[in-house]
Design a protein around this motif. Structure first.
Motif, PDB file in Angstrom:
ATOM      1  N   LEU A  87      -7.693   5.130  -0.477  1.00  0.00           N
ATOM      2  CA  LEU A  87      -6.775   5.964   0.293  1.00  0.00           C
ATOM      3  C   LEU A  87      -5.423   5.262   0.446  1.00  0.00           C
ATOM      4  N   ALA A  88      -5.459   3.978   0.753  1.00  0.00           N
ATOM      5  CA  ALA A  88      -4.223   3.217   0.899  1.00  0.00           C
ATOM      6  C   ALA A  88      -3.433   3.193  -0.400  1.00  0.00           C
ATOM      7  N   ASP A  89      -4.119   3.000  -1.524  1.00  0.00           N
ATOM      8  CA  ASP A  89      -3.433   2.967  -2.813  1.00  0.00           C
ATOM      9  C   ASP A  89      -2.754   4.305  -3.103  1.00  0.00           C
ATOM     10  N   ALA A  99      -0.152  -5.277  -1.355  1.00  0.00           N
ATOM     11  CA  ALA A  99      -0.903  -5.711  -2.531  1.00  0.00           C
ATOM     12  C   ALA A  99      -1.787  -6.916  -2.237  1.00  0.00           C
ATOM     13  N   ALA A 100      -1.439  -7.668  -1.194  1.00  0.00           N
ATOM     14  CA  ALA A 100      -2.199  -8.884  -0.862  1.00  0.00           C
ATOM     15  C   ALA A 100      -3.492  -8.581  -0.109  1.00  0.00           C
ATOM     16  N   LEU A 101      -3.680  -7.329   0.329  1.00  0.00           N
ATOM     17  CA  LEU A 101      -4.876  -7.005   1.116  1.00  0.00           C
ATOM     18  C   LEU A 101      -6.086  -6.789   0.216  1.00  0.00           C
ATOM     19  N   ALA A 160      -5.519   1.255   6.881  1.00  0.00           N
ATOM     20  CA  ALA A 160      -5.327   2.208   5.788  1.00  0.00           C
ATOM     21  C   ALA A 160      -4.305   3.286   6.128  1.00  0.00           C
ATOM     22  N   ASP A 161      -3.983   3.442   7.418  1.00  0.00           N
ATOM     23  CA  ASP A 161      -2.976   4.420   7.819  1.00  0.00           C
ATOM     24  C   ASP A 161      -1.552   3.862   7.785  1.00  0.00           C
TER      25      ASP A 161
END
Length: 255
Positions: free
Chosen positions: A10-12, A115-117, A137-138
């Motif tokens: 979802l985040a992507d 990107a580091a997550l 993710a929000d």
């Protein structure tokens, strides 16, 4: 949301939307005349320079939340409300090239922090500057909101009609949900004639029932305070009102 991969996916998806919207914003800003930054934006009391400084500092504030999610620590979004406000004031008067570089650089910092997550970090809880807690993710969606709404607020040719449909639909649903049953707000049925989304805001019995119908972008623009109802047809009891926008009620602040 408990599944790390679902949260990461979802985040992507949202990060891709942010990248596209930021590209459009940068294109608009690059086309401004240097003197335009000192001119009023659509936000009372703010110049275009204030809007741009806010957008850059907001990106950095969300980096703080992303870093907090990555390290499992409670990192404040801003050191304080006063520091947030001062950062906007300090940055508002900068030249166009400096503002543009800051927007690009802060966006790159935001993208790098995201990107580091690891997938599991997107399920972490983070704290908004106003105190409420939400999943990491929000964060990309919150950045998308800042970019899309404030791109309109620049009053530089980008309007709600340019919003991506996915964004407009999601914001229509979010804002109408928040206003459903709002006390003191006359009931208004909302009908999106292009997506078939429907909602009712306000409280029945607070006044004659109205129906506002039009494109979902126009509805989201009105609900978010970016429009006075332009592009909407307003009906009462089945009859279209000649000056429908004047019949629409004032909406309460959304905070």
């Amino acid at each position: 949301m408990t599944d790390p991969q679902t949260a990461a996916d979802l985040a992507d998806e949202r990060l891709r939307l942010v990248a596209t919207s930021t590209g459009h914003l940068l294109h608009t800003v690059a086309g401004l005349k240097p003197e335009a930054l000192a001119e009023p934006s659509a936000l009372p009391g703010w110049t275009r320079g204030h809007v741009l400084a806010h957008l850059a500092r907001n990106a950095d504030s969300l980096v703080n939340l992303l870093d907090g999610a990555r390290t499992a620590t409670d990192i404040p979004q801003y050191p304080s409300d006063e520091a947030r406000d001062q950062g906007i004031e300090d940055g508002a008067g900068r030249p166009l090239d400096v503002q543009l570089d800051d927007l690009r650089d802060s966006d790159e910092r935001f993208a790098a922090a995201a990107a580091a997550l690891a997938p599991g970090a997107w399920t972490a809880s983070v704290r908004h500057r106003t105190g409420y807690v939400f999943p990491a993710a929000d964060i990309p969606w919150k950045r998308l909101m800042e970019v899309e709404y404030h791109h309109v607020d620049l009053a530089a040719g980008y309007s709600p009609a340019h919003w991506p449909e996915l964004f407009a639909v999601a914001e229509f649903r979010r804002l109408s949900d928040r206003l459903a049953g709002a006390e003191g707000l006359p009931a208004v049925e909302l009908v999106a004639d292009d997506t078939e989304d429907r909602a009712v805001i306000g409280t029945a019995g607070e006044g004659p029932g109205l129906t506002a119908e039009g494109p979902v972008r126009a509805l989201a623009a009105w609900l978010s305070g970016r429009s006075d109802g332009d592009g909407l047809q307003v009906h009462r009891g089945g009859d279209q009102l000649a000056d429908g926008r004047s019949a629409l009620p004032a909406l309460p602040p959304l905070g």
